[in-house]
Design a protein around this motif. Structure first.
Motif, short mmCIF file in Angstrom:
data_model
loop_
_atom_site.label_atom_id
_atom_site.label_comp_id
_atom_site.label_asym_id
_atom_site.label_seq_id
_atom_site.Cartn_x
_atom_site.Cartn_y
_atom_site.Cartn_z
N SER A 124 43.83 54.48 36.39
CA SER A 124 44.72 55.11 37.36
C SER A 124 45.67 54.10 37.99
N LEU A 125 45.19 52.88 38.20
CA LEU A 125 46.04 51.84 38.79
C LEU A 125 47.08 51.33 37.79
N ALA A 126 46.77 51.48 36.49
CA ALA A 126 47.70 50.99 35.46
C ALA A 126 48.84 51.97 35.21
N GLU A 127 48.73 53.17 35.76
CA GLU A 127 49.80 54.14 35.56
C GLU A 127 51.11 53.63 36.18
N GLY A 128 52.19 53.79 35.44
CA GLY A 128 53.48 53.34 35.94
C GLY A 128 53.89 51.98 35.39
N TYR A 129 52.98 51.29 34.73
CA TYR A 129 53.30 50.00 34.10
C TYR A 129 53.43 50.20 32.59
N SER A 130 54.32 49.43 32.00
CA SER A 130 54.53 49.52 30.56
C SER A 130 53.40 48.81 29.82
N PRO A 131 53.17 49.14 28.54
CA PRO A 131 52.14 48.43 27.76
C PRO A 131 52.35 46.92 27.75
N ARG A 132 53.62 46.48 27.73
CA ARG A 132 53.90 45.05 27.75
C ARG A 132 53.43 44.41 29.06
N GLN A 133 53.69 45.10 30.19
CA GLN A 133 53.25 44.58 31.50
C GLN A 133 51.73 44.52 31.59
N ILE A 134 51.07 45.55 31.07
CA ILE A 134 49.60 45.57 31.11
C ILE A 134 49.03 44.44 30.25
N ALA A 135 49.62 44.22 29.06
CA ALA A 135 49.14 43.13 28.19
C ALA A 135 49.36 41.78 28.87
N SER A 136 50.51 41.61 29.52
CA SER A 136 50.79 40.35 30.22
C SER A 136 49.81 40.15 31.39
N ALA A 137 49.46 41.25 32.06
CA ALA A 137 48.51 41.16 33.17
C ALA A 137 47.13 40.72 32.66
N LYS A 138 46.72 41.26 31.52
CA LYS A 138 45.43 40.86 30.94
C LYS A 138 45.45 39.38 30.55
N ASN A 139 46.56 38.92 30.00
CA ASN A 139 46.67 37.51 29.64
C ASN A 139 46.64 36.62 30.89
N ALA A 140 47.25 37.10 31.98
CA ALA A 140 47.24 36.33 33.23
C ALA A 140 45.83 36.20 33.76
N ARG A 141 45.07 37.29 33.73
CA ARG A 141 43.69 37.24 34.22
C ARG A 141 42.81 36.35 33.33
N LYS A 142 43.07 36.39 32.01
CA LYS A 142 42.33 35.53 31.07
C LYS A 142 42.65 34.06 31.33
N ALA A 143 43.92 33.75 31.55
CA ALA A 143 44.31 32.36 31.83
C ALA A 143 43.71 31.89 33.15
N MET A 144 43.66 32.76 34.11
CA MET A 144 43.07 32.43 35.42
C MET A 144 41.60 32.05 35.25
N SER A 145 40.89 32.79 34.39
CA SER A 145 39.48 32.48 34.12
C SER A 145 39.34 31.15 33.40
N MET A 146 40.23 30.87 32.45
CA MET A 146 40.16 29.61 31.70
C MET A 146 40.44 28.41 32.59
N MET A 147 41.17 28.62 33.69
CA MET A 147 41.49 27.53 34.61
C MET A 147 40.40 27.33 35.67
N GLY A 148 39.27 28.03 35.51
CA GLY A 148 38.17 27.85 36.46
C GLY A 148 38.22 28.81 37.63
N SER A 149 38.96 29.91 37.48
CA SER A 149 39.07 30.95 38.51
C SER A 149 39.52 30.40 39.86
N PRO A 150 40.72 29.82 39.91
CA PRO A 150 41.25 29.41 41.22
C PRO A 150 41.62 30.64 42.05
N SER A 151 41.91 30.45 43.31
CA SER A 151 42.34 31.57 44.14
C SER A 151 43.69 32.08 43.64
N ALA A 152 44.02 33.31 44.01
CA ALA A 152 45.29 33.90 43.56
C ALA A 152 46.47 33.06 44.04
#
Length: 210
Positions: A124-152
């Motif tokens: 429901s929260l993903a509604e209104g975003y394009s598939p490209r934006q959602i894929a980029s968001a997933k990559n951002a969260r994955k990169a955040m995890s790889m960096m040791g989960s720093p604060s936002a």
């Protein structure tokens, strides 16, 4: 205010003005008297929110829908304050609810008009975003995890100042990830504290003259 639920630390019970947000409405076994700065009112009806076992009193003469901070914590929910986004995150079994800062100075959660459940799904929260934006968001969260989960806030600074080599993540992707997935759970957990080193006794040895 009818579609907002406030997380309020000055209330000793849950009180809702808008009964359409509740289910299984029934007479209360123990009616309560509500004392406020304006007047004294009574509540003799309760209802429930899906996935939340504590009864909620209904007072249609009230001015807001209020969840008691103390009673939410008593139910076993973990409440964290994320200063970087000025948000309270309530984590319970199978659900995470965010209460965002409102211009009135209170912290509220907006309930979708189509449901009475506090659980907000990722779909429901993903509604209104394009598939490209959602894929980029997933990559951002994955990169955040790889960096040791720093604060936002720290992760945004790292991306903005190009401190990560060959990082395709953008600030917009981080924003969309926060909107869809909420605060990263790993970054909310306590970090390991530095342990003090063991004390070493120094012993001076006198060197005899040659």
């Amino acid at each position: 205010w009818d579609q907002y639920i406030l997380l309020y630390n000055q209330s000793t019970c849950h009180i809702f003005r808008n009964k359409s947000l509740l289910m299984n409405i029934q007479p209360a076994d123990s009616p309560i008297v509500i004392h406020s700065t304006a007047r004294v009112t009574y509540a003799d009806t309760i209802g429930y929110i899906r996935n939340f076992p504590d009864p909620i009193y209904i007072c249609e003469e009230g001015i807001a829908n209020i969840l008691s901070f103390a009673k939410v914590r008593e139910e076993g929910c973990i409440i964290n304050y994320v200063s970087s986004v000025d948000t309270f995150v309530v984590q319970g079994p199978g659900k995470t609810i965010t209460f965002n800062w409102l211009p009135s100075g209170l912290y509220g959660h907006r309930v979708p008009s189509t449901g009475v459940c506090l659980v907000v799904t990722v779909d429901s929260l993903a509604e209104g975003y394009s598939p490209r934006q959602i894929a980029s968001a997933k990559n951002a969260r994955k990169a955040m995890s790889m960096m040791g989960s720093p604060s936002a806030a720290t992760f945004k600074l790292m991306v903005r100042d190009s401190l990560i080599n060959n990082c395709p993540v953008t600030l917009d992707a981080i924003r969309v990830a926060n909107n869809i997935f909420g605060p990263d759970a790993a970054s909310l957990q306590g970090k390991m504290a530095r342990r003090p080193p063991e004390h070493v006794d120094s012993e001076l040895v006198e060197i005899p003259p040659e």
